[in-house]
Motif scaffolding. Structure first.
Motif, short mmCIF file in Angstrom:
data_model
loop_
_atom_site.label_atom_id
_atom_site.label_comp_id
_atom_site.label_asym_id
_atom_site.label_seq_id
_atom_site.Cartn_x
_atom_site.Cartn_y
_atom_site.Cartn_z
N HIS A 30 -1.03 -7.37 13.88
CA HIS A 30 -2.07 -7.09 12.88
C HIS A 30 -2.29 -5.59 12.76
N ASP A 50 -10.19 -11.59 14.33
CA ASP A 50 -10.01 -10.79 13.14
C ASP A 50 -9.88 -9.33 13.56
N ASN A 66 -12.85 -3.68 11.97
CA ASN A 66 -12.70 -2.62 10.98
C ASN A 66 -13.05 -1.25 11.55
N MET A 78 -5.77 -1.09 4.69
CA MET A 78 -6.85 -1.70 3.90
C MET A 78 -8.13 -1.91 4.72
N MET A 79 -8.43 -0.96 5.61
CA MET A 79 -9.71 -0.98 6.31
C MET A 79 -10.77 -0.35 5.41
N ASP A 80 -11.95 -0.94 5.35
CA ASP A 80 -13.04 -0.36 4.58
C ASP A 80 -13.43 0.99 5.18
N SER A 125 -2.35 -9.23 -0.39
CA SER A 125 -1.81 -10.12 0.63
C SER A 125 -0.71 -10.94 -0.04
N ARG A 136 -3.10 -11.84 7.04
CA ARG A 136 -3.84 -10.60 6.76
C ARG A 136 -4.77 -10.73 5.57
N THR A 168 -7.84 -11.43 5.41
CA THR A 168 -9.22 -10.95 5.57
C THR A 168 -9.33 -9.46 5.26
N TYR A 169 -8.20 -8.75 5.20
CA TYR A 169 -8.30 -7.33 4.86
C TYR A 169 -7.40 -6.91 3.71
N GLN A 170 -6.35 -7.68 3.39
CA GLN A 170 -5.58 -7.40 2.19
C GLN A 170 -6.12 -8.24 1.04
N GLU A 223 -11.81 -1.32 -5.35
CA GLU A 223 -11.15 -0.72 -4.19
C GLU A 223 -10.71 0.71 -4.50
#
Length: 324
Positions: A122, A134, A137, A164-166, A194, A214, A216-218, A230
């Motif tokens: 990940h 998960d 972040n 793709m982390m906030d 994703s 992935r 949950t973040y892509q 974004e």
């Protein structure tokens, strides 16, 4: 309308979209060892290279007129936090130094992420305290900064965060500035989906997740307006350039992003699955690879991309230089 199509030189004169070698960025995969070129079965013509082979490789790339490469590293050792990624003697850092020592003018970009470096595959540190496995972040932002600064110290010309982390852009900008790299530009994977088109890359980078996915973040492939949100966040946080990934199935997103931010340079990633499909069809005699690949790349440029990351870069340069 046909009057302007009657002669090949006339067609050239009225052509709206022009594809050139200096539109391309070529991805390269680097690994530890010596004198090794490990072919990637799902990506014909591409291989993992050891750093001692990079000088000849990048000399060929520059001679073809390709202005930039982007590096992906395969470490000898993986762990839960991907520590090789921010080690000053890590594989990407070694590769940057090897390329720079060749004395070329080639622009060296580095992918900033952890999927190739973690033992779980990940893009960051796993947080299991939430009861749902998960990526954490904020904890990942801290090591992303370490990775980016380490790449900068090695001599990278452009940092390209893909996780793709906030909040990753503002964290990286602040971290790079504090480390004295205020001049270093950030090419953000601002809208990264994703996608099922990443399959061959997972083989090339040895980065398939060992559990889950992935999503949950892509981004969800069904969402277009979300990409504009974004992208806007990344522009506000200080991104110097933007990217949409993948390219071919997201031409509408490329166009929308360019229309929303016409003054910000925009890249599009013609990803491994898109490349592999054309290679497989051509190998079976179903398509003319040269014609279709150039058509695909032209469509990406026509949609609004200023630069294209593509595995077809070398071949495309040869085809454009010698169209016969």
């Amino acid at each position: 309308m046909r009057r302007l199509r009657t002669h090949p030189k006339l067609r050239d004169l009225v052509r709206e979209t022009h594809l050139r070698p200096d539109d391309f960025i070529l991805p390269l995969f680097v690994r530890h060892g010596e004198n090794q070129r490990v072919d990637i079965s799902s990506m014909p013509g591409h291989a993992q290279l050891t750093t001692d082979l990079l000088a000849d490789e990048v000399a060929e790339i520059e001679a073809l007129g390709i202005p930039a490469i982007i590096l992906f590293g395969i470490p000898a050792h993986k762990d839960a936090v991907g520590s090789d990624a921010f080690d000053d003697v890590g594989i990407v850092q070694q590769a940057v130094r090897a390329i720079k020592s060749a004395g070329l003018k080639l622009l060296v970009m580095t992918d900033v992420c952890f999927c190739e470096f973690t033992d779980h595959g990940h893009c960051g540190i796993i947080n299991e305290k939430t009861g749902q496995t998960d990526v954490d972040n904020d904890a990942t932002l801290e090591i992303l900064v370490k990775q980016a600064v380490s790449h900068a110290r090695a001599g990278a010309d452009v940092i390209a965060p893909s996780g793709m982390m906030d909040g990753m852009i503002v964290a990286l900008r602040q971290g790079l500035d504090e480390a004295g790299f205020t001049h270093l530009p950030i090419l953000s994977y601002a809208a990264k989906y994703s996608s099922g088109f990443y399959g061959p890359f997972r083989e090339a980078a040895e980065s398939a997740p060992t559990f889950g996915d992935r999503r949950t973040y892509q981004m969800d492939p069904a969402n277009g307006a979300e990409a504009l949100r974004e992208v806007l966040l990344d522009v506000q946080e200080g991104a110097d350039m933007l990217m949409v990934k993948p390219a071919l199935s997201y031409l509408d997103v490329i166009q929308s992003v360019k229309q929303a931010h016409p003054s910000v340079p925009l890249a599009a990633y013609n990803v491994s699955g898109e490349f592999a499909m054309l290679k497989a069809a051509a190998a079976n005699g179903w398509i003319d690879e040269q014609r279709v690949a150039l058509e695909v790349l032209t469509s990406i440029k026509r949609a609004g991309a200023d630069m294209i990351l593509t595995y077809h870069a070398k071949d495309a340069c040869r085809w454009l230089t010698n169209p016969g």
